[in-house]
Every structure is written in C-alpha cells, then in structure tokens.
Design a protein around this motif. Structure first.
Motif, PDB file in Angstrom:
ATOM      1  N   GLN A  13     -55.838 -36.380   1.230  1.00  0.00           N
ATOM      2  CA  GLN A  13     -56.846 -37.378   1.573  1.00  0.00           C
ATOM      3  C   GLN A  13     -56.197 -38.631   2.153  1.00  0.00           C
ATOM      4  O   GLN A  13     -55.034 -38.927   1.870  1.00  0.00           O
ATOM      5  N   PRO A  14     -56.928 -39.379   2.991  1.00  0.00           N
ATOM      6  CA  PRO A  14     -56.389 -40.653   3.477  1.00  0.00           C
ATOM      7  C   PRO A  14     -55.952 -41.545   2.324  1.00  0.00           C
ATOM      8  O   PRO A  14     -56.632 -41.650   1.307  1.00  0.00           O
ATOM      9  N   GLY A  15     -54.793 -42.194   2.501  1.00  0.00           N
ATOM     10  CA  GLY A  15     -54.204 -43.011   1.454  1.00  0.00           C
ATOM     11  C   GLY A  15     -53.287 -42.261   0.517  1.00  0.00           C
ATOM     12  O   GLY A  15     -52.582 -42.896  -0.278  1.00  0.00           O
ATOM     13  N   GLY A  16     -53.262 -40.943   0.602  1.00  0.00           N
ATOM     14  CA  GLY A  16     -52.427 -40.130  -0.257  1.00  0.00           C
ATOM     15  C   GLY A  16     -50.996 -40.035   0.229  1.00  0.00           C
ATOM     16  O   GLY A  16     -50.614 -40.639   1.232  1.00  0.00           O
ATOM     17  N   SER A  17     -50.190 -39.237  -0.491  1.00  0.00           N
ATOM     18  CA  SER A  17     -48.767 -39.095  -0.208  1.00  0.00           C
ATOM     19  C   SER A  17     -48.360 -37.633  -0.183  1.00  0.00           C
ATOM     20  O   SER A  17     -48.959 -36.788  -0.857  1.00  0.00           O
ATOM     21  N   LEU A  18     -47.322 -37.335   0.595  1.00  0.00           N
ATOM     22  CA  LEU A  18     -46.675 -36.034   0.632  1.00  0.00           C
ATOM     23  C   LEU A  18     -45.181 -36.242   0.825  1.00  0.00           C
ATOM     24  O   LEU A  18     -44.767 -37.233   1.436  1.00  0.00           O
ATOM     25  N   ARG A  19     -44.372 -35.304   0.320  1.00  0.00           N
ATOM     26  CA  ARG A  19     -42.944 -35.284   0.603  1.00  0.00           C
ATOM     27  C   ARG A  19     -42.596 -33.973   1.274  1.00  0.00           C
ATOM     28  O   ARG A  19     -42.757 -32.898   0.688  1.00  0.00           O
ATOM     29  N   LEU A  20     -42.105 -34.061   2.510  1.00  0.00           N
ATOM     30  CA  LEU A  20     -41.656 -32.899   3.254  1.00  0.00           C
ATOM     31  C   LEU A  20     -40.173 -32.664   3.000  1.00  0.00           C
ATOM     32  O   LEU A  20     -39.401 -33.610   2.877  1.00  0.00           O
ATOM     33  N   SER A  21     -39.775 -31.392   2.939  1.00  0.00           N
ATOM     34  CA  SER A  21     -38.385 -31.013   2.744  1.00  0.00           C
ATOM     35  C   SER A  21     -37.903 -30.200   3.939  1.00  0.00           C
ATOM     36  O   SER A  21     -38.663 -29.426   4.523  1.00  0.00           O
ATOM     37  N   THR A  52     -28.668 -41.356  10.630  1.00  0.00           N
ATOM     38  CA  THR A  52     -27.370 -41.117  11.245  1.00  0.00           C
ATOM     39  C   THR A  52     -26.418 -40.448  10.266  1.00  0.00           C
ATOM     40  O   THR A  52     -26.638 -40.429   9.053  1.00  0.00           O
ATOM     41  N   SER A  53     -25.317 -39.894  10.800  1.00  0.00           N
ATOM     42  CA  SER A  53     -24.298 -39.271   9.968  1.00  0.00           C
ATOM     43  C   SER A  53     -23.225 -40.246   9.523  1.00  0.00           C
ATOM     44  O   SER A  53     -22.582 -40.025   8.502  1.00  0.00           O
ATOM     45  N   THR A  54     -23.007 -41.336  10.292  1.00  0.00           N
ATOM     46  CA  THR A  54     -21.906 -42.244  10.033  1.00  0.00           C
ATOM     47  C   THR A  54     -22.134 -43.113   8.796  1.00  0.00           C
ATOM     48  O   THR A  54     -21.314 -43.147   7.885  1.00  0.00           O
ATOM     49  N   PHE A  55     -23.238 -43.826   8.740  1.00  0.00           N
ATOM     50  CA  PHE A  55     -23.532 -44.738   7.640  1.00  0.00           C
ATOM     51  C   PHE A  55     -24.919 -44.515   7.033  1.00  0.00           C
ATOM     52  O   PHE A  55     -25.393 -45.358   6.272  1.00  0.00           O
ATOM     53  N   ASP A  56     -25.580 -43.398   7.357  1.00  0.00           N
ATOM     54  CA  ASP A  56     -26.942 -43.116   6.905  1.00  0.00           C
ATOM     55  C   ASP A  56     -27.911 -44.224   7.309  1.00  0.00           C
ATOM     56  O   ASP A  56     -28.843 -44.551   6.565  1.00  0.00           O
ATOM     57  N   ASN A  57     -27.688 -44.815   8.481  1.00  0.00           N
ATOM     58  CA  ASN A  57     -28.666 -45.751   9.021  1.00  0.00           C
ATOM     59  C   ASN A  57     -29.934 -44.999   9.405  1.00  0.00           C
ATOM     60  O   ASN A  57     -29.876 -43.846   9.841  1.00  0.00           O
ATOM     61  N   THR A  58     -31.083 -45.655   9.264  1.00  0.00           N
ATOM     62  CA  THR A  58     -32.369 -45.019   9.538  1.00  0.00           C
ATOM     63  C   THR A  58     -33.141 -45.778  10.595  1.00  0.00           C
ATOM     64  O   THR A  58     -33.005 -47.002  10.742  1.00  0.00           O
ATOM     65  N   ASN A  59     -33.979 -45.047  11.346  1.00  0.00           N
ATOM     66  CA  ASN A  59     -34.870 -45.611  12.349  1.00  0.00           C
ATOM     67  C   ASN A  59     -36.212 -44.908  12.247  1.00  0.00           C
ATOM     68  O   ASN A  59     -36.276 -43.724  11.920  1.00  0.00           O
ATOM     69  N   TYR A  60     -37.297 -45.642  12.553  1.00  0.00           N
ATOM     70  CA  TYR A  60     -38.642 -45.110  12.420  1.00  0.00           C
ATOM     71  C   TYR A  60     -39.496 -45.494  13.615  1.00  0.00           C
ATOM     72  O   TYR A  60     -39.322 -46.561  14.209  1.00  0.00           O
ATOM     73  N   ALA A  61     -40.446 -44.622  13.952  1.00  0.00           N
ATOM     74  CA  ALA A  61     -41.464 -44.982  14.918  1.00  0.00           C
ATOM     75  C   ALA A  61     -42.297 -46.136  14.374  1.00  0.00           C
ATOM     76  O   ALA A  61     -42.532 -46.240  13.167  1.00  0.00           O
ATOM     77  N   ASP A  62     -42.758 -47.017  15.273  1.00  0.00           N
ATOM     78  CA  ASP A  62     -43.554 -48.162  14.838  1.00  0.00           C
ATOM     79  C   ASP A  62     -44.795 -47.734  14.057  1.00  0.00           C
ATOM     80  O   ASP A  62     -45.228 -48.429  13.132  1.00  0.00           O
ATOM     81  N   SER A  63     -45.367 -46.587  14.407  1.00  0.00           N
ATOM     82  CA  SER A  63     -46.601 -46.138  13.789  1.00  0.00           C
ATOM     83  C   SER A  63     -46.433 -45.742  12.322  1.00  0.00           C
ATOM     84  O   SER A  63     -47.428 -45.686  11.584  1.00  0.00           O
ATOM     85  N   VAL A  64     -45.204 -45.463  11.876  1.00  0.00           N
ATOM     86  CA  VAL A  64     -44.967 -45.034  10.499  1.00  0.00           C
ATOM     87  C   VAL A  64     -44.080 -45.998   9.723  1.00  0.00           C
ATOM     88  O   VAL A  64     -43.878 -45.798   8.516  1.00  0.00           O
ATOM     89  N   ARG A  67     -44.241 -47.025   5.871  1.00  0.00           N
ATOM     90  CA  ARG A  67     -44.982 -46.001   5.136  1.00  0.00           C
ATOM     91  C   ARG A  67     -44.148 -44.748   4.883  1.00  0.00           C
ATOM     92  O   ARG A  67     -44.330 -44.090   3.859  1.00  0.00           O
ATOM     93  N   PHE A  68     -43.251 -44.393   5.817  1.00  0.00           N
ATOM     94  CA  PHE A  68     -42.443 -43.174   5.726  1.00  0.00           C
ATOM     95  C   PHE A  68     -40.993 -43.541   5.435  1.00  0.00           C
ATOM     96  O   PHE A  68     -40.504 -44.588   5.876  1.00  0.00           O
TER      97      PHE A  68
END
Length: 114
Positions: A13-21, A52-64, A67-68
């Motif tokens: 439902q909207p507002g809910g959560s999921l974890r993908l593996s 990333t593999s070097t320092f586990d830096n993360t990047n996200y799309a603006d839309s998420v 939240r993600f």
C-alpha cells in the motif's frame, strides 16, 4: 557463471515499505560498483541507486532520495534496496545491475496500490 537474482518484490500500500535483495554468484560483489534500476510500464529503464566499490559511496535518483537506501552485506554477497514511504509512481520492475561487464538480474515486480 556470473549471476544476479532479485527477490522481495510484491504488492504494498502507499506509504508502506519493502526490502529488495540481490544475491550475487560467480563473483565477489564487494569488488564491484552495484546499481538498482527500475522500469515502469511504457517508460524507459532508469537508474534508482548506486553504490561504489572503493568507499561504498552512494548516489540516488532525485525521485527516491531520502526514501530509498542501497547497502551491501559482504558476508552474504548480497546487495539490498530498502524502500520506505512508497508511492504509486514507484510501481515498476526493479533490476539489480553490475555496471562493469553489464550483468543484469531477471527483475522483481513492485506494485504500490491501495
């Protein structure tokens, strides 16, 4: 044989959560940058999150962003995508990707609907 297998999709439902593996085999995923993509009906595939593999830096799309969360469990050779505050526009098939070598999983469907 290198392989990526996604799991964890479903109806929420909207507002809910999921974890993908994303379970990796045939290689050590901590040595590679890893990404999550998604493709909604009638739309092109888009990059959602990257680690990333070097320092586990993360990047996200603006839309998420905010939240993600993308993360790794090196002991399990698995990459995760934690999805919170889900919206109907998040509905898509989600794919795990290893950019170096162009390795893709089969995808898992996420449907956000009341």
């Amino acid at each position: 044989q290198v392989q990526l297998v996604e799991s964890g999709g479903g109806l929420v439902q909207p507002g809910g959560s999921l974890r993908l593996s994303c379970a990796a085999s045939g290689f050590t995923c901590s040595n590679y940058a890893m990404s999550w993509y998604r493709q909604a009906p009638g739309k092109e595939r888009e990059l959602v999150a990257h680690i990333t593999s070097t320092f586990d830096n993360t990047n996200y799309a603006d839309s998420v962003k905010g939240r993600f969360t993308i993360s790794r469990d090196n002991a399990k050779n698995t990459v995760y995508l934690q999805m919170n505050s889900l919206k109907p526009e998040d509905t898509a098939v989600y794919y795990c990707n290893r950019p170096r070598g162009g390795v893709w999983g089969q995808g898992t469907l996420v449907t956000v609907s009341s």
